[in-house]
Write an enzyme that holds these catalytic residues in place. Structure first.
Site, PDB file in Angstrom:
ATOM      1  CD1 TRP A   7      32.949 -73.099 -13.357  1.00  0.00           C
ATOM      2  CD2 TRP A   7      33.061 -71.844 -11.518  1.00  0.00           C
ATOM      3  NE1 TRP A   7      33.647 -73.809 -12.411  1.00  0.00           N
ATOM      4  CE2 TRP A   7      33.732 -73.049 -11.267  1.00  0.00           C
ATOM      5  CE3 TRP A   7      33.009 -70.888 -10.499  1.00  0.00           C
ATOM      6  CZ2 TRP A   7      34.335 -73.333 -10.047  1.00  0.00           C
ATOM      7  CZ3 TRP A   7      33.609 -71.163  -9.290  1.00  0.00           C
ATOM      8  CH2 TRP A   7      34.261 -72.371  -9.072  1.00  0.00           C
TER       9      TRP A   7
ATOM     10  CG  HIS B 168      35.307 -71.656 -21.436  1.00  0.00           C
ATOM     11  ND1 HIS B 168      35.668 -72.834 -22.043  1.00  0.00           N
ATOM     12  CD2 HIS B 168      35.014 -71.983 -20.148  1.00  0.00           C
ATOM     13  CE1 HIS B 168      35.595 -73.825 -21.177  1.00  0.00           C
ATOM     14  NE2 HIS B 168      35.212 -73.330 -20.015  1.00  0.00           N
TER      15      HIS B 168
ATOM     16  CG  ASP C 128      30.517 -73.638 -18.068  1.00  0.00           C
ATOM     17  OD1 ASP C 128      30.469 -74.863 -17.844  1.00  0.00           O
ATOM     18  OD2 ASP C 128      31.557 -72.971 -17.965  1.00  0.00           O
TER      19      ASP C 128
ATOM     20  NE  ARG D  45      28.365 -78.171 -15.590  1.00  0.00           N
ATOM     21  CZ  ARG D  45      29.627 -78.422 -15.262  1.00  0.00           C
ATOM     22  NH1 ARG D  45      30.563 -77.500 -15.510  1.00  0.00           N
ATOM     23  NH2 ARG D  45      29.974 -79.548 -14.722  1.00  0.00           N
TER      24      ARG D  45
ATOM     25  CG  HIS E  29      31.408 -79.289 -18.707  1.00  0.00           C
ATOM     26  ND1 HIS E  29      31.432 -77.965 -19.099  1.00  0.00           N
ATOM     27  CD2 HIS E  29      30.144 -79.735 -18.940  1.00  0.00           C
ATOM     28  CE1 HIS E  29      30.227 -77.621 -19.536  1.00  0.00           C
ATOM     29  NE2 HIS E  29      29.420 -78.681 -19.444  1.00  0.00           N
TER      30      HIS E  29
ATOM     31  CG  HIS F 279      32.363 -74.929 -22.819  1.00  0.00           C
ATOM     32  ND1 HIS F 279      32.205 -73.739 -22.145  1.00  0.00           N
ATOM     33  CD2 HIS F 279      32.547 -75.883 -21.859  1.00  0.00           C
ATOM     34  CE1 HIS F 279      32.288 -73.963 -20.839  1.00  0.00           C
ATOM     35  NE2 HIS F 279      32.492 -75.250 -20.642  1.00  0.00           N
TER      36      HIS F 279
ATOM     37  CG  ASP G 157      35.562 -77.318 -20.023  1.00  0.00           C
ATOM     38  OD1 ASP G 157      35.871 -76.295 -19.389  1.00  0.00           O
ATOM     39  OD2 ASP G 157      34.387 -77.694 -20.179  1.00  0.00           O
TER      40      ASP G 157
ATOM     41  CG  HIS H 111      37.953 -78.672 -16.500  1.00  0.00           C
ATOM     42  ND1 HIS H 111      36.598 -78.742 -16.706  1.00  0.00           N
ATOM     43  CD2 HIS H 111      38.168 -77.464 -15.918  1.00  0.00           C
ATOM     44  CE1 HIS H 111      36.018 -77.632 -16.292  1.00  0.00           C
ATOM     45  NE2 HIS H 111      36.958 -76.839 -15.801  1.00  0.00           N
TER      46      HIS H 111
ATOM     47  CG  HIS I 197      37.714 -76.567 -10.391  1.00  0.00           C
ATOM     48  ND1 HIS I 197      38.077 -77.736 -11.042  1.00  0.00           N
ATOM     49  CD2 HIS I 197      37.004 -75.849 -11.290  1.00  0.00           C
ATOM     50  CE1 HIS I 197      37.598 -77.714 -12.271  1.00  0.00           C
ATOM     51  NE2 HIS I 197      36.930 -76.584 -12.440  1.00  0.00           N
TER      52      HIS I 197
ATOM     53  CG  ASP J   3      37.350 -73.394 -14.102  1.00  0.00           C
ATOM     54  OD1 ASP J   3      38.068 -73.846 -15.012  1.00  0.00           O
ATOM     55  OD2 ASP J   3      36.186 -73.770 -13.909  1.00  0.00           O
TER      56      ASP J   3
END
Length: 314
Positions: A21, A26, A64, A67, A79, A135, A139, A145, A168, A172
């Site tokens: 994801w 990232h 990620d 979480r 995030h 990270h 975000d 985000h 999203h 992403d």
């Protein structure tokens, strides 16, 4: 035993879902930061010491990956920041209105910056905070985000290249992945030795491409003088910058237009320079913050390195 097996299978499913994801974005943000850090700068030692030699682009995925574990559920609000604005008519972040009491990406960057830079904390805690910091710099530069509408687009069903997704996930994951795939097909990346299935190599290749492409450009010059005076204020400024794209592009034509056309064509092409700009800025800004923290800690890092060398010799 079967119950335990089911839990483990469910946990593995969560990890596999989360690992994919937005992970390319990232990884690339962190890979860009590494390119901007001069050779032999104390920031290199900071990363090596606090990450125990783990590849920084992999370390950036840690938040990620944990979480959805119950003991880390409290980190989920970190995030994002849910701007209660009204796109596409009005966009903007109000920190007292939009940052939850549990925290948000703006407060998380400030908190974990302080923890990484705190010699009073054990190294393992500072290493964990460094992973969060790597990270969250990604975000905070992703427009969705920074938006509350439909949970940052998670509840908006759209079509991308003929397949059903949510908005999203398009920003992403799908747009970054398609950018890299096209660049690889056109031989714009150094793609002779890397395979798109190897996400780490793809991220490093994309980072090198962006680094070279924007060197000397207006964007590169703009982020050269990075905000470094106050973590909370700087991260709020970056979140607000990302949020502006929510009105300027993400929802510019309204919700109905998004749902009535395939976003893999013209919409994708318009999003490419936005994604590239935000990833580039995230990487450049992350590099400057790592350099700033490491410079203040250079004596501690040197002593830590010396102690490690002594242990190895023994």
């Amino acid at each position: 035993m079967q119950s335990l097996l089911n839990v483990l299978l469910l946990f593995t499913t969560y990890l596999n879902l989360v690992a994919a994801w937005g992970s390319l974005g990232h990884r690339t943000t962190t890979a860009l930061a590494l390119l901007y850090i001069p050779q032999d700068h104390p920031a290199e030692l900071l990363l090596q010491t606090l990450l125990h030699g783990q590849d920084p682009t992999t370390a950036a995925l840690f938040p990620d990956r944990i979480r959805y574990i119950p003991s880390f559920a409290y980190t989920a609000p970190w995030h994002y920041i849910d701007a209660l604005d009204n796109p596409p008519h009005q966009c903007g972040i109000n920190i007292t209105r939009d940052c939850l009491p549990e925290g948000c990406v703006v407060s998380a960057i400030a908190n974990h910056t302080d923890r990484v830079a705190s010699p009073s904390l054990p190294l393992w805690q500072r290493g964990q905070s460094l992973r969060f910091m790597l990270h969250f710099f990604g975000d905070v530069h992703q427009p969705l985000h920074t938006e509350n509408l439909s949970r940052g687009g998670n509840d908006i069903d759209i079509t991308f290249d003929g397949a059903k997704h949510n908005l999203h996930s398009v920003w992403d994951t799908l747009i970054p992945k398609k950018i890299v795939e096209i660049a690889g097909e056109k031989k714009l990346l150094n793609s002779n030795q890397w395979d798109l299935k190897n996400e780490t190599e793809a991220a490093y290749a994309w980072a090198e491409f962006l680094y070279a492409r924007y060197r000397g450009s207006t964007i590169a010059e703009e982020v050269y003088s990075v905000c470094t005076h106050d973590a909370a204020e700087c991260s709020l400024r970056w979140a607000s910058e990302a949020n502006k794209w929510v009105c300027k592009y993400v929802f510019e034509g309204g919700l109905e237009e998004l749902q009535n056309k395939d976003l893999g064509g013209e919409y994708f092409e318009g999003a490419v320079p936005i994604i590239e700009e935000m990833v580039l800025k995230g990487g450049r800004r992350l590099a400057r913050w790592l350099m700033m923290i490491a410079w203040d800690l250079k004596h501690e890092l040197a002593e830590t390195k010396t102690d490690e060398m002594i242990v190895q010799e023994l």
